[in-house]
Enzyme design. Structure first.
Site, PDB file in Angstrom:
ATOM      1  N   ARG A  69      12.277  53.781 -23.252  1.00 14.82           N
ATOM      2  CA  ARG A  69      12.442  52.388 -23.803  1.00 14.82           C
ATOM      3  C   ARG A  69      14.131  52.145 -24.200  1.00 14.82           C
ATOM      4  O   ARG A  69      15.018  53.208 -24.467  1.00 14.82           O
ATOM      5  CB  ARG A  69      11.954  52.775 -25.208  1.00 14.82           C
ATOM      6  N   ASP A  71      15.985  49.337 -26.992  1.00 17.99           N
ATOM      7  CA  ASP A  71      15.616  49.179 -28.255  1.00 17.99           C
ATOM      8  C   ASP A  71      15.987  47.919 -28.029  1.00 17.99           C
ATOM      9  O   ASP A  71      17.027  47.171 -27.059  1.00 17.99           O
ATOM     10  CB  ASP A  71      16.367  49.752 -29.498  1.00 17.99           C
ATOM     11  N   ARG A 218      24.233  54.801 -30.441  1.00 17.54           N
ATOM     12  CA  ARG A 218      25.098  53.399 -31.176  1.00 17.54           C
ATOM     13  C   ARG A 218      25.068  54.229 -32.554  1.00 17.54           C
ATOM     14  O   ARG A 218      26.113  53.824 -33.494  1.00 17.54           O
ATOM     15  CB  ARG A 218      23.624  52.752 -32.149  1.00 17.54           C
TER      16      ARG A 218
END
Length: 286
Positions: A69, A71, A218
């Site tokens: 995945r 985001d 992040r």
């Protein structure tokens, strides 16, 4: 699960004999999407490709499975997926037809026929992300950078990267008990490369590892930037790894600057040079 509901395990043997498996390399700007994976009532990258495959092949019984995945708002210049679809189209024609059906911010770079034993996620041995921090205001690149107004001390940031290298516990840097592919995960992650580089007016933070936890990259970027600003000491990174802290969550960098740059498989060469994905020329050079 990313396995589409029309897949029937009882027909697996016959399907493998007649349906090719394609390895797709995909780039996309994630700004308008709620991430990679198909979701109800949300526009996603996988959902758009799924729609394009239906249009091109005229079929609903296919499998589209991504390497992992990304985001909402996160981009990719080298996402990988495998596609099992009943079609006689050669790979180059399939790419052309799919791109005709896709929106302009999603692009299939290539397709190649691979053995059915190849799995886009399970066979990935490493992933590389690049984060772009802009040193100046930009009229054009805002969706692809994080503009940090304060000066950044890159020497301090580079000194702090050493704390993250190797097999470390990233409990303080995770959002929940799930990895980037949605399954339960330990917070132990092997980081093989973490580099702070420059390209024009962009500071690049390049991180390569076995896998990544939700929002982990992040938050690593957010901590490094705070160290570069002088708001944290370089030793803070080691402290966040040694025991749980809520600080990295508060420092999560925005999604706009993050790119999934490359997914590595066995025997893939590892590229060494770091370069901006959306270059930003230095204002000092004008």
């Amino acid at each position: 699960t990313e396995l589409l509901q029309h897949h029937n395990p009882a027909r697996e043997v016959n399907r493998m004999a007649s349906v090719p498996r394609f390895k797709l390399i995909i780039e996309y700007a994630g700004t308008r999407y709620s991430g990679w994976q198909i979701q109800k009532n949300a526009r996603t990258v996988q959902g758009e490709i799924d729609r394009a495959v239906r249009e091109v092949t005229g079929r609903k019984d296919f499998e589209l499975y991504g390497s992992g995945r990304t985001d909402a708002g996160v981009h990719a210049s080298g996402q990988v997926a495998h596609l099992d679809a009943s079609t006689n189209l050669p790979p180059a024609t399939l790419v052309h037809r799919l791109n005709d059906e896709l929106p302009a911010d999603i692009n299939i770079l290539s397709a190649s026929v691979v053995p059915h034993r190849f799995h886009a996620r399970h066979h990935a041995v490493a992933r590389r992300y690049v984060y772009q921090v802009a040193r100046r205001r930009t009229a054009f690149a805002k969706p692809y950078v994080w503009w940090v107004k304060e000066p950044l001390d890159l020497a301090r940031m580079r000194g702090a990267t050493r704390a993250f290298m190797g097999m470390k516990d990233f409990q303080s840097f995770r959002e929940a008990d799930h990895d980037d592919a949605g399954g339960p995960a330990s917070s132990l992650v092997l980081i093989e490369r973490l580099e702070v580089a420059e390209d024009g007016d962009i500071v690049l933070i390049v991180i390569e590892g076995s896998h990544f936890l939700w929002k982990m990259v992040r938050r690593v970027v957010g901590v490094l930037v705070e160290i570069g600003r002088g708001a944290l000491e370089p030793s803070a990174a080691e402290g966040f790894l040694a025991e749980w802290s809520a600080a990295p969550a508060r420092l999560t960098a925005p999604a706009s600057g993050l790119f999934l740059e490359r997914v590595y498989y066995e025997r893939d060469p590892r590229t060494a040079q770091a370069a901006a994905i959306t270059p930003l020329l230095s204002s000092r050079a004008r």
